[in-house]
Design an enzyme around this catalytic site. Structure first.
Site, PDB file in Angstrom:
ATOM      1  N   ASN A 259       0.804  -1.216   0.000  1.00 40.34           N
ATOM      2  CA  ASN A 259       0.000   0.000   0.000  1.00 40.34           C
ATOM      3  C   ASN A 259       0.839   1.269   0.000  1.00 40.34           C
ATOM      4  OD1 ASN A 259       0.401  -1.457   2.522  1.00 40.34           O
ATOM      5  ND2 ASN A 259      -0.490   0.325   3.523  1.00 40.34           N
TER       6      ASN A 259
ATOM      7  N   GLY B 255     -13.760  -2.750  -1.556  1.00 43.06           N
ATOM      8  CA  GLY B 255     -14.452  -1.948  -2.560  1.00 43.06           C
ATOM      9  C   GLY B 255     -13.934  -0.530  -2.719  1.00 43.06           C
ATOM     10  N   HIS B 256     -13.645   0.124  -1.580  1.00 44.18           N
ATOM     11  CA  HIS B 256     -13.369   1.565  -1.670  1.00 44.18           C
ATOM     12  C   HIS B 256     -12.014   1.885  -2.297  1.00 44.18           C
ATOM     13  CE1 HIS B 256     -10.593   2.319   1.840  1.00 44.18           C
ATOM     14  NE2 HIS B 256     -11.014   1.107   2.127  1.00 44.18           N
TER      15      HIS B 256
ATOM     16  N   THR C 234     -27.421  -9.623   7.396  1.00 46.22           N
ATOM     17  CA  THR C 234     -28.158  -9.225   6.206  1.00 46.22           C
ATOM     18  C   THR C 234     -27.232  -8.553   5.201  1.00 46.22           C
ATOM     19  OG1 THR C 234     -30.137  -8.944   7.528  1.00 46.22           O
ATOM     20  CG2 THR C 234     -30.117  -7.860   5.372  1.00 46.22           C
TER      21      THR C 234
ATOM     22  N   CYS D  96       3.330   9.054  12.324  1.00 47.09           N
ATOM     23  CA  CYS D  96       3.585   9.944  13.451  1.00 47.09           C
ATOM     24  C   CYS D  96       2.294  10.286  14.182  1.00 47.09           C
ATOM     25  CB  CYS D  96       4.250  11.210  12.930  1.00 47.09           C
ATOM     26  SG  CYS D  96       4.692  12.386  14.183  1.00 47.09           S
TER      27      CYS D  96
END
Lengths: 193, 399
Positions: free
Chosen positions: B149, B199-200, B236, B324
């Site tokens: 990332n 997803g995001h 759900t 930090c």
């Protein structure tokens, strides 16, 4: 003295006092081994032990930069003793820490450390020049027993804080506190208290 | 705002929003209900499952289970596999995983598992011999991210999968959160058992993720309750979010601008490294070994948080490499694992692009960034080091 976060926010992107004080200057450095932040503070000090210029350079977080900006602003015009007293109270910068992200008390403490280190470097040089033959009480600032006793007597000082404010004694490592206390007691006895 | 923080999260694509909108308004009903409203919702969920399966090359849509986020998928994959196989207590992972894997493995180590941490070199790359040496008969699961990332460095999951299959019975979990939608992925051709996505990171909303569970791999349910997701994950279904994830996967699969996006990233990276003397790249210089949208660049002897604040005030959003603001106050574990020196790790900035960035935005960033760095250099206490860097840079440019 009180710092506010509003004051801090204004100096966030445009800190004051960035640079180096005019020579001859006294420099203090501080580094954090946790976060890698580093800063140095340089002071120009006149013959009456008064700070005429305070500058800083820093590679650290915004809280550190703002703290350095505010503190250097604050110490100009103060005696080294008054400035050292301020440097021993990182909590005065707490308002900034409170307004900013969490866990930043260390950042303000680092700025105070650099200030005290700069003042210590000054007092070190003063001590080197010391050539009197009377007893030195405050070795950090080279203040003799005679001077302390005279200040207490003339200005009717009551507490160690009073003494520190008037003649710098006790503003450094504080190891002379008991000795100053003794002198204060002596003077009280002399005055028949 | 010029948004260059797409590895943190992405804006919801208008197409995704349009696909979701009916499921937040006129379409309602529980997908588990037998009536027509419910069946309609169920159909939408199943269509999304196909869209996700299609993007990552799953052999069967039934291998996709919807979750609430990437972290849930990672936790379920690793924790679930160990629960299912209680005699296998050995885990192998890397030093540079996302917190969802790293902190989970640290937790598992505290409760009786044994974790082997694979180191990375200064380019952020793994030494696969270390993996070969770490694999044991009782190794339960190996968890390796596909793309880092922070640096965008890619791990060779194809080869890692082959090594695992050849040497052990261990399951192979891949944290694919940062890679999905950015590079092609074809799981049916890989020796991967579990694969997490979120997803995001690809223009779907926050709050939805998925776990790929290869057919035949058994995991206990992460949430125990109803029979949703064929009893594998109760609760759900968040239909609108799931529909959004499906639409985002289809959008990513059809995206034709990958080359242009990479060209923008390259331009940004090249110009910064060329023009700013204290800039250095974090991660493999070989771009085929990194995501096409990410550049992690350290500005030595200045502070990342300051760079971020200045860029923010100028309408540019990036992120720092230092943690930090977190409670540890230390620089990023990824950069530390790569042996990036303190003076550089502290000034690390991650630029991460998306399909919505334009050439004009990159030029604007290139225009203001040097001014910001100059200003902070003025403020830096490392005068001597910076002077030397700039002198060296000057002589390089003249020659």
């Amino acid at each position: 003295m009180q710092f506010s976060f509003e004051q801090a926010a204004g100096q966030f992107l445009n800190p004051k006092n960035v640079g180096d004080a005019a020579e001859p200057s006294f420099v203090g450095r501080a580094t954090s081994f946790t976060c890698g932040a580093a800063l140095r503070i340089s002071l120009h000090i006149d013959e009456s032990q008064r700070i005429t210029e305070a500058k800083f350079k820093a590679a650290g977080c915004s809280i550190l930069v703002v703290s350095a900006s505010l503190l250097t602003d604050e110490v100009v015009g103060k005696t080294t003793g008054e400035a050292a007293a301020l440097g021993q109270r990182p909590d005065v910068l707490e308002a900034i820490v409170r307004g900013g992200p969490e866990n930043r008390a260390d950042c303000a403490a680092l700025v105070c450390e650099a200030l005290l280190s700069a003042i210590a470097s000054y007092s070190g040089s003063v001590r080197d020049e010391w050539n009197g033959d009377e007893a030195l009480i405050c070795t950090c600032f080279g203040v003799s027993e005679t001077t302390i006793a005279r200040e207490i007597q003339e200005k009717q000082l009551r507490t160690i804080a009073d003494v520190t404010r008037e003649c710098n004694a006790g503003a450094g490592c504080r190891s002379c506190y008991p000795l100053i206390e003794d002198i204060l007691d002596d003077q009280k006895r002399v005055n028949g208290e | 705002m010029i948004y260059l923080d797409n590895n943190a999260t992405t804006r919801v694509a208008p197409e995704v929003y349009a696909a979701m909108q009916p499921y937040l308004t006129e379409h309602y009903g529980n997908p588990s209900s037998a009536h027509s409203l419910g069946r309609q919702m169920k159909a939408a969920v199943e269509r999304a499952r196909e869209q996700v399966a299609q993007l990552i090359g799953a052999a069967d849509p039934g291998e996709i289970v919807f979750t609430s986020c990437g972290s849930e998928s990672d936790n379920w994959a690793i924790g679930g596999f160990l629960e299912q196989n209680p005699t296998r207590r050995h885990i192998i992972t890397t030093r540079v995983e996302h917190e969802a894997v790293r902190n989970l493995c640290e937790h598992l180590a505290q409760i009786g598992c044994e974790v082997s941490w694979l180191e990375v070199d200064e380019n952020g790359e793994l030494n696969l011999d270390a993996l070969r040496n770490a694999l044991r008969r009782d190794t339960g699961i190996v968890s390796v991210m596909l793309a880092n990332n922070e640096t965008g460095v890619l791990f060779p999951i194809e080869e890692i999968g082959r090594i695992i299959r050849k040497q052990s019975d261990a399951a192979f979990h891949v944290d694919g959160v940062q890679a999905v939608g950015k590079i092609p992925i074809d799981l049916k051709t890989l020796d991967v058992d579990l694969f997490a996505l979120s997803g995001h990171k690809l223009h779907a909303p926050q709050g939805v993720g998925a776990l790929y569970i290869r057919g035949g791999v058994q995991l206990p349910p992460f949430i125990i309750g109803g029979s949703q997701e064929r009893g594998r994950r109760a609760g759900t279904s968040a239909v609108a979010n799931i529909v959004g994830l499906g639409a985002a996967c289809e959008l990513a699969g059809n995206f034709e601008g990958h080359d242009e996006l990479e060209r923008l990233r390259n331009r940004l990276e090249d110009e910064i490294l060329k023009g700013i003397p204290n800039a250095r790249l974090n991660g493999a210089a070989d771009r085929t070994k990194r995501l096409p949208n990410t550049s992690s660049i350290s500005f030595e002897y200045v502070e990342g948080e300051n760079i971020l604040a200045h860029l923010d005030s100028l309408g540019i959003a990036v992120s720092t490499g230092s943690a930090c603001h977190s409670t540890t106050k230390q620089s990023s574990p990824t950069l530390r694992a790569m042996n990036v020196p303190y003076s550089a790790a502290q000034g690390a900035i991650r630029f991460s692009l998306s399909r919505y960035n334009t050439a004009a935005e990159i030029e604007q960033t290139l225009k203001v960034l040097p001014e910001v760095i100059s200003k902070l250099i003025e403020m830096s206490p490392y005068d001597e080091e910076l002077k030397a860097l700039y002198a060296a840079h000057g002589s390089l440019r003249r020659s």
